[in-house]
Design a protein around this motif. Structure first.
Motif, PDB file in Angstrom:
ATOM      1  N   THR A  12       0.843  -1.189   0.000  1.00  0.00           N
ATOM      2  CA  THR A  12       0.000   0.000   0.000  1.00  0.00           C
ATOM      3  C   THR A  12       0.883   1.246   0.000  1.00  0.00           C
ATOM      4  O   THR A  12       2.053   1.188   0.409  1.00  0.00           O
ATOM      5  CB  THR A  12      -0.909   0.028   1.245  1.00  0.00           C
ATOM      6  OG1 THR A  12      -0.090   0.121   2.411  1.00  0.00           O
ATOM      7  CG2 THR A  12      -1.790  -1.202   1.337  1.00  0.00           C
ATOM      8  N   PRO A  13       0.348   2.388  -0.441  1.00  0.00           N
ATOM      9  CA  PRO A  13       1.139   3.620  -0.385  1.00  0.00           C
ATOM     10  C   PRO A  13       1.573   3.975   1.035  1.00  0.00           C
ATOM     11  O   PRO A  13       2.680   4.487   1.245  1.00  0.00           O
ATOM     12  CB  PRO A  13       0.191   4.682  -0.948  1.00  0.00           C
ATOM     13  CG  PRO A  13      -0.755   3.932  -1.817  1.00  0.00           C
ATOM     14  CD  PRO A  13      -0.919   2.588  -1.156  1.00  0.00           C
ATOM     15  N   ALA A  14       0.724   3.706   2.019  1.00  0.00           N
ATOM     16  CA  ALA A  14       1.081   4.013   3.407  1.00  0.00           C
ATOM     17  C   ALA A  14       2.294   3.190   3.856  1.00  0.00           C
ATOM     18  O   ALA A  14       3.215   3.713   4.491  1.00  0.00           O
ATOM     19  CB  ALA A  14      -0.110   3.754   4.327  1.00  0.00           C
ATOM     20  N   ALA A  15       2.302   1.907   3.513  1.00  0.00           N
ATOM     21  CA  ALA A  15       3.416   1.041   3.909  1.00  0.00           C
ATOM     22  C   ALA A  15       4.705   1.442   3.200  1.00  0.00           C
ATOM     23  O   ALA A  15       5.767   1.522   3.816  1.00  0.00           O
ATOM     24  CB  ALA A  15       3.073  -0.410   3.615  1.00  0.00           C
ATOM     25  N   TRP A  16       4.621   1.678   1.895  1.00  0.00           N
ATOM     26  CA  TRP A  16       5.819   2.055   1.142  1.00  0.00           C
ATOM     27  C   TRP A  16       6.390   3.378   1.639  1.00  0.00           C
ATOM     28  O   TRP A  16       7.619   3.526   1.769  1.00  0.00           O
ATOM     29  CB  TRP A  16       5.506   2.155  -0.348  1.00  0.00           C
ATOM     30  CG  TRP A  16       5.464   0.816  -1.007  1.00  0.00           C
ATOM     31  CD1 TRP A  16       4.352   0.079  -1.288  1.00  0.00           C
ATOM     32  CD2 TRP A  16       6.586   0.047  -1.450  1.00  0.00           C
ATOM     33  NE1 TRP A  16       4.711  -1.102  -1.880  1.00  0.00           N
ATOM     34  CE2 TRP A  16       6.081  -1.154  -1.991  1.00  0.00           C
ATOM     35  CE3 TRP A  16       7.961   0.252  -1.440  1.00  0.00           C
ATOM     36  CZ2 TRP A  16       6.908  -2.140  -2.525  1.00  0.00           C
ATOM     37  CZ3 TRP A  16       8.769  -0.736  -1.964  1.00  0.00           C
ATOM     38  CH2 TRP A  16       8.250  -1.909  -2.494  1.00  0.00           C
ATOM     39  N   THR A  17       5.533   4.344   1.921  1.00  0.00           N
ATOM     40  CA  THR A  17       6.016   5.643   2.401  1.00  0.00           C
ATOM     41  C   THR A  17       6.657   5.513   3.771  1.00  0.00           C
ATOM     42  O   THR A  17       7.745   6.055   4.016  1.00  0.00           O
ATOM     43  CB  THR A  17       4.845   6.648   2.458  1.00  0.00           C
ATOM     44  OG1 THR A  17       4.249   6.730   1.165  1.00  0.00           O
ATOM     45  CG2 THR A  17       5.322   8.015   2.883  1.00  0.00           C
TER      46      THR A  17
ATOM     47  N   ALA B 113      -0.797   7.628   9.876  1.00  0.00           N
ATOM     48  CA  ALA B 113      -1.700   8.691   9.433  1.00  0.00           C
ATOM     49  C   ALA B 113      -2.198   8.427   8.011  1.00  0.00           C
ATOM     50  O   ALA B 113      -3.384   8.620   7.720  1.00  0.00           O
ATOM     51  CB  ALA B 113      -0.997  10.044   9.508  1.00  0.00           C
ATOM     52  N   MET B 114      -1.318   7.969   7.144  1.00  0.00           N
ATOM     53  CA  MET B 114      -1.738   7.647   5.782  1.00  0.00           C
ATOM     54  C   MET B 114      -2.692   6.457   5.766  1.00  0.00           C
ATOM     55  O   MET B 114      -3.635   6.416   4.976  1.00  0.00           O
ATOM     56  CB  MET B 114      -0.522   7.363   4.904  1.00  0.00           C
ATOM     57  CG  MET B 114       0.272   8.594   4.543  1.00  0.00           C
ATOM     58  SD  MET B 114       1.714   8.229   3.528  1.00  0.00           S
ATOM     59  CE  MET B 114       0.931   7.753   1.994  1.00  0.00           C
ATOM     60  N   SER B 115      -2.453   5.486   6.643  1.00  0.00           N
ATOM     61  CA  SER B 115      -3.340   4.330   6.730  1.00  0.00           C
ATOM     62  C   SER B 115      -4.730   4.752   7.196  1.00  0.00           C
ATOM     63  O   SER B 115      -5.743   4.291   6.658  1.00  0.00           O
ATOM     64  CB  SER B 115      -2.743   3.301   7.685  1.00  0.00           C
ATOM     65  OG  SER B 115      -3.569   2.187   7.789  1.00  0.00           O
ATOM     66  N   ILE B 116      -4.792   5.621   8.181  1.00  0.00           N
ATOM     67  CA  ILE B 116      -6.076   6.125   8.664  1.00  0.00           C
ATOM     68  C   ILE B 116      -6.768   6.949   7.590  1.00  0.00           C
ATOM     69  O   ILE B 116      -7.995   6.922   7.474  1.00  0.00           O
ATOM     70  CB  ILE B 116      -5.867   6.940   9.955  1.00  0.00           C
ATOM     71  CG1 ILE B 116      -5.453   6.010  11.094  1.00  0.00           C
ATOM     72  CG2 ILE B 116      -7.119   7.722  10.329  1.00  0.00           C
ATOM     73  CD1 ILE B 116      -5.030   6.731  12.354  1.00  0.00           C
ATOM     74  N   ALA B 117      -5.993   7.669   6.779  1.00  0.00           N
ATOM     75  CA  ALA B 117      -6.555   8.501   5.719  1.00  0.00           C
ATOM     76  C   ALA B 117      -7.082   7.679   4.547  1.00  0.00           C
ATOM     77  O   ALA B 117      -7.620   8.231   3.604  1.00  0.00           O
ATOM     78  CB  ALA B 117      -5.508   9.492   5.225  1.00  0.00           C
ATOM     79  N   GLY B 118      -6.904   6.363   4.588  1.00  0.00           N
ATOM     80  CA  GLY B 118      -7.464   5.505   3.549  1.00  0.00           C
ATOM     81  C   GLY B 118      -6.459   4.989   2.546  1.00  0.00           C
ATOM     82  O   GLY B 118      -6.829   4.361   1.568  1.00  0.00           O
ATOM     83  N   MET B 119      -5.178   5.241   2.765  1.00  0.00           N
ATOM     84  CA  MET B 119      -4.160   4.766   1.835  1.00  0.00           C
ATOM     85  C   MET B 119      -3.501   3.479   2.299  1.00  0.00           C
ATOM     86  O   MET B 119      -2.523   3.028   1.723  1.00  0.00           O
ATOM     87  CB  MET B 119      -3.096   5.849   1.637  1.00  0.00           C
ATOM     88  CG  MET B 119      -3.621   7.055   0.905  1.00  0.00           C
ATOM     89  SD  MET B 119      -2.335   8.247   0.642  1.00  0.00           S
ATOM     90  CE  MET B 119      -3.043   9.638   1.492  1.00  0.00           C
ATOM     91  N   GLY B 120      -4.047   2.873   3.341  1.00  0.00           N
ATOM     92  CA  GLY B 120      -3.523   1.606   3.841  1.00  0.00           C
ATOM     93  C   GLY B 120      -4.364   0.455   3.344  1.00  0.00           C
ATOM     94  O   GLY B 120      -5.203   0.587   2.448  1.00  0.00           O
TER      95      GLY B 120
END
Length: 81
Positions: free
Chosen positions: A9-14, A54-61
């Protein structure tokens, strides 16, 4: 494991990329004895966790899958006969 898409996911990669930079900064600080740079790298690692969450909570996870049944169900055995 590939069906779960763990970490893709983008959250994990970031989060991992930012943490990697923090580890590199702290590693360089250990080679050239610089305590301030070491703690700056540690701070970047902590920030990576915050950004990833924060990205995961924002829906990018990873989104919850609707294909799997809840695991907490208990089944009773069927008597033979």
């Amino acid at each position: 494991m590939s069906k779960a898409a763990h970490g893709h996911t983008p959250a994990a990669w970031t989060g991992v990329t930012i943490a990697f930079v923090g580890f590199c900064v702290s590693g360089v600080a250990m080679i050239i004895p610089n305590i301030l740079l070491f703690w700056a790298g540690i701070a970047v690692i902590v920030i990576a966790g915050v950004v990833g969450k924060a990205m995961s909570i924002a829906g990018m996870g990873k989104q919850p899958s609707k294909n799997f049944a809840p695991v907490a169900e208990e089944r009773t055995p069927v008597a033979a006969g």
